[in-house]
Design a protein around this motif. Sequence first.
Motif, PDB file in Angstrom:
ATOM      1  N   ARG A  87      41.238  38.866  42.737  1.00 34.42           N
ATOM      2  CA  ARG A  87      41.685  38.731  44.135  1.00 34.42           C
ATOM      3  C   ARG A  87      42.796  39.715  44.479  1.00 34.42           C
ATOM      4  NH1 ARG A  87      41.995  33.659  44.008  1.00 34.42           N
ATOM      5  NH2 ARG A  87      44.233  33.286  43.769  1.00 34.42           N
ATOM      6  N   ARG A  88      43.583  40.122  43.495  1.00 36.48           N
ATOM      7  CA  ARG A  88      44.723  41.006  43.777  1.00 36.48           C
ATOM      8  C   ARG A  88      44.288  42.269  44.506  1.00 36.48           C
ATOM      9  NH1 ARG A  88      47.786  43.675  45.347  1.00 36.48           N
ATOM     10  NH2 ARG A  88      49.915  44.222  44.770  1.00 36.48           N
ATOM     11  N   TYR A  89      43.132  42.823  44.153  1.00 39.82           N
ATOM     12  CA  TYR A  89      42.649  44.033  44.821  1.00 39.82           C
ATOM     13  C   TYR A  89      41.278  43.832  45.464  1.00 39.82           C
ATOM     14  CZ  TYR A  89      46.519  46.484  42.613  1.00 39.82           C
ATOM     15  OH  TYR A  89      47.780  46.895  42.216  1.00 39.82           O
ATOM     16  N   GLY A  90      40.910  42.572  45.722  1.00 37.65           N
ATOM     17  CA  GLY A  90      39.660  42.286  46.398  1.00 37.65           C
ATOM     18  C   GLY A  90      38.431  42.668  45.603  1.00 37.65           C
ATOM     19  N   LEU A  91      38.457  42.399  44.297  1.00 37.72           N
ATOM     20  CA  LEU A  91      37.357  42.781  43.417  1.00 37.72           C
ATOM     21  C   LEU A  91      36.411  41.606  43.174  1.00 37.72           C
ATOM     22  CD1 LEU A  91      39.498  44.688  40.751  1.00 37.72           C
ATOM     23  CD2 LEU A  91      38.370  45.643  42.772  1.00 37.72           C
ATOM     24  N   ASP A  92      35.207  41.909  42.757  1.00 37.05           N
ATOM     25  CA  ASP A  92      34.238  40.893  42.384  1.00 37.05           C
ATOM     26  C   ASP A  92      34.673  40.235  41.070  1.00 37.05           C
ATOM     27  OD1 ASP A  92      31.391  39.701  42.517  1.00 37.05           O
ATOM     28  OD2 ASP A  92      31.450  40.644  40.526  1.00 37.05           O
ATOM     29  N   VAL A  93      34.609  38.902  41.031  1.00 34.19           N
ATOM     30  CA  VAL A  93      35.107  38.175  39.866  1.00 34.19           C
ATOM     31  C   VAL A  93      34.281  38.492  38.617  1.00 34.19           C
ATOM     32  CG1 VAL A  93      35.511  35.891  38.871  1.00 34.19           C
ATOM     33  CG2 VAL A  93      36.086  36.326  41.262  1.00 34.19           C
ATOM     34  N   ALA A  94      32.965  38.499  38.752  1.00 32.95           N
ATOM     35  CA  ALA A  94      32.110  38.759  37.588  1.00 32.95           C
ATOM     36  C   ALA A  94      32.341  40.165  37.041  1.00 32.95           C
ATOM     37  CB  ALA A  94      30.639  38.567  37.962  1.00 32.95           C
ATOM     38  N   THR A  95      32.448  41.124  37.931  1.00 32.93           N
ATOM     39  CA  THR A  95      32.706  42.500  37.498  1.00 32.93           C
ATOM     40  C   THR A  95      34.072  42.609  36.843  1.00 32.93           C
ATOM     41  OG1 THR A  95      31.336  43.339  39.311  1.00 32.93           O
ATOM     42  CG2 THR A  95      32.849  44.890  38.260  1.00 32.93           C
TER      43      THR A  95
END
Length: 211
Positions: free
Chosen positions: A28-36
Amino acid sequence: MTQDSPLGLLVLHSVRVTGFADTPLIARRYGLDVATTQEVLGDAEARGWVEHTAFAGTGGWSLTGPGRVENERQLGAELARVGGADEVRDVYREFLPLNALLLRACTDWQLRPTAGDRLAVNDHSDPVWDGRVLHELAGIDRALTPLADRLGSVLTRFRGYDTRFATALGRALAGEGAWVDRTDVDSCHRVWFELHEDLIATLGLDRHAAP
């Protein structure tokens, strides 16, 4: 023109600036996909850059010593690639006086000296005292905006510190005092701590180094 950072750098750096966090928070810190993000963390763990620990029913990731070195290597290479070292260094110099004000404000939020006890805990019964602290934070908020704009013009990953700080301050002004200095919410102090960590990591400094 601002530049985006590669995925691997963002994941490793998210671990750095958050200090200790689970995978969803790191993503979430940089708006990334959790699985990735989990995949990248697994690779970083295999390389010895991060480690996962669990205790008291909670778990999270943190950087190892080699991971800290690798993070700063990546950040230094990125900053050289975009030609932003001078700008980030100049912002850091302007940040330091604000940092002193922020630390004093947080101390004053936590302590309210009395005649008999200079370390007396602030029970927040004095609206004038607390109002002065919030006024100081409002001044810091105004000063942060142009610095955040300058950082965001260098690298996209620097964006958002000013809006996060303003959001926390708004909640504090609305009567939610935890949003001044608590570490378990995105408080003024937490946002500021992350920004400080971001700057010194990017410049390869430590928290006590002169600019």
